[in-house]
Write an enzyme that holds these catalytic residues in place. Structure first.
Site, PDB file in Angstrom:
ATOM      1  N   ARG A   1      -0.971  -8.850 -22.047  1.00  0.00           N
ATOM      2  CA  ARG A   1      -1.641  -8.432 -23.288  1.00  0.00           C
ATOM      3  C   ARG A   1      -0.804  -7.608 -23.899  1.00  0.00           C
ATOM      4  O   ARG A   1      -1.186  -7.213 -25.146  1.00  0.00           O
ATOM      5  CB  ARG A   1      -2.670  -7.642 -22.680  1.00  0.00           C
ATOM      6  CG  ARG A   1      -2.944  -6.451 -21.895  1.00  0.00           C
ATOM      7  CD  ARG A   1      -3.941  -6.123 -21.676  1.00  0.00           C
ATOM      8  NE  ARG A   1      -4.815  -5.287 -22.689  1.00  0.00           N
ATOM      9  CZ  ARG A   1      -4.170  -4.205 -23.268  1.00  0.00           C
ATOM     10  NH1 ARG A   1      -3.394  -3.425 -23.150  1.00  0.00           N
ATOM     11  NH2 ARG A   1      -4.936  -3.478 -24.397  1.00  0.00           N
TER      12      ARG A   1
ATOM     13  N   PRO B   1       0.864  -1.105  -0.163  1.00  0.00           N
ATOM     14  CA  PRO B   1       0.016  -0.014   0.039  1.00  0.00           C
ATOM     15  C   PRO B   1       0.842   1.292   0.118  1.00  0.00           C
ATOM     16  O   PRO B   1       0.276   2.419  -0.315  1.00  0.00           O
ATOM     17  CB  PRO B   1      -0.762  -0.118   1.226  1.00  0.00           C
ATOM     18  CG  PRO B   1      -0.581  -1.363   1.830  1.00  0.00           C
ATOM     19  CD  PRO B   1       0.611  -1.989   1.064  1.00  0.00           C
TER      20      PRO B   1
ATOM     21  N   GLU C   1      -0.037  -7.616   7.861  1.00  0.00           N
ATOM     22  CA  GLU C   1       0.126  -5.900   8.089  1.00  0.00           C
ATOM     23  C   GLU C   1       1.434  -5.415   7.285  1.00  0.00           C
ATOM     24  O   GLU C   1       1.550  -4.372   6.621  1.00  0.00           O
ATOM     25  CB  GLU C   1       0.575  -5.647   9.508  1.00  0.00           C
ATOM     26  CG  GLU C   1      -0.638  -5.403  10.300  1.00  0.00           C
ATOM     27  CD  GLU C   1      -1.692  -4.528   9.759  1.00  0.00           C
ATOM     28  OE1 GLU C   1      -1.894  -3.609   9.838  1.00  0.00           O
ATOM     29  OE2 GLU C   1      -3.049  -5.410   9.367  1.00  0.00           O
TER      30      GLU C   1
ATOM     31  N   ASP D   1      -5.288   2.192 -26.821  1.00  0.00           N
ATOM     32  CA  ASP D   1      -5.763   2.213 -25.168  1.00  0.00           C
ATOM     33  C   ASP D   1      -5.818   3.358 -24.504  1.00  0.00           C
ATOM     34  O   ASP D   1      -5.052   4.387 -24.895  1.00  0.00           O
ATOM     35  CB  ASP D   1      -4.565   1.240 -24.562  1.00  0.00           C
ATOM     36  CG  ASP D   1      -4.753  -0.127 -24.781  1.00  0.00           C
ATOM     37  OD1 ASP D   1      -5.642  -0.697 -25.425  1.00  0.00           O
ATOM     38  OD2 ASP D   1      -3.550  -0.853 -24.621  1.00  0.00           O
TER      39      ASP D   1
END
Ligand code: 9D3
Length: 253
Positions: free
Chosen positions: A157, A92, A119, A172
């Site tokens: 991809r 994160p 965590e 894209d």
């Protein structure tokens, strides 16, 4: 290219390799995945991979020793066959994953992907072993496996032959820095309870230049409305034409 994935849950990755347009990249061997189940590197008979944090607080921390053993095993295995590539930790507190980074990784030898749970990981492992910390965005997940899958999907991809039309890449969203235009297919008129819904007439006109202009204007208007940050970046990078600027002026931008 080859990706070595260190995770407590390798089974989360398996079905992903068998579906969709990215399947070809895995079946052809263009993108090879190797898994290193972290519990296999646990030292004690309980196969413990986490413990309580020094200093107290909620949750558990992933132990340094199993992770260092797994990373050493990956390094040794990769050295036989492939350039090392970066060690990437999903976290994160990482930098957001971008299309520019996917393009860069898609041209390299692959990477080692470290997926955390709990965590987080003992900081000494990160300081010593990790080259890049990446996040999927500012929301809370329960581990790094889904972000790793997102990265692998985005890279798979981009491999040659994966998309049926090579130009799909260039169109894209984010490749040119603007959001994509709306898309329509048959029927020309869709019968709905609230009334008939026709496809925008310009798309049926056969005027290729007018269609391109309409799509570009839809992209510009949508980007201005939803992602003013992307529009400002495209402007600053000189990616907007005079015609683009004239259209934005009609929107008061
Ligand atoms: C209160 C502190 N929390 C941070 C927001 C603790 C915490 C929650 C969830 C620590 C790790 C996790 C597990 N998440 C990931 O491993 C993760 C993640 C994410 O949660 N969001 C976006 N990208 C990523 S990449 C890895």
């Amino acid at each position: 290219m080859r990706f070595d994935v260190i995770t407590l849950f390798p089974e989360l990755f398996t079905p992903f390799q068998t579906v969709g347009v990215t399947r070809r990249a895995f079946e052809s061997g263009q993108v090879e995945l190797r898994f290193w189940p972290l519990r296999d590197f646990a030292a004690d008979t309980y196969r413990r991979v986490d413990d309580r944090p020094f200093g107290g607080g909620p949750g558990m921390v992933m132990l340094a020793e199993p992770l260092l053993k797994a990373l050493a095993a990956v390094r040794q295995a990769r050295a036989q066959v492939q350039a090392a590539g970066p060690v990437i930790h999903f976290s994160p507190v990482g930098q957001p994953i971008t299309q520019a980074l996917l393009r860069e990784l898609a041209q390299g030898p692959g990477a080692t992907l470290l997926c955390g749970r709990y965590e987080g990981i003992d900081q000494r492992v990160l300081d010593r072993e990790v080259d890049l910390e990446l996040s999927l965005g500012d929301f809370v997940l329960s581990g790094g496996e889904l972000p790793a899958l997102a990265l692998l999907d985005g890279i798979a991809r981009l491999q040659a032959g994966v998309l049926s039309d090579a130009r799909s890449h260039e169109q894209d969203s984010f490749e040119d820095g603007l959001l994509d235009c709306p898309h329509y297919s048959r029927p020309e008129v869709l019968a709905l309870p609230e009334g008939d819904q026709a496809v925008p007439a310009v798309l049926l006109s056969g005027h290729h230049a007018e269609i391109a202009r309409w799509r570009r204007e839809q992209s510009l208007a949508l980007t201005a409305q939803r992602r003013p940050d992307l529009l400002a970046a495209a402007r600053a990078a000189g990616r907007l034409s005079k015609a683009d600027e004239r259209f934005l002026q009609t929107l008061g931008l």
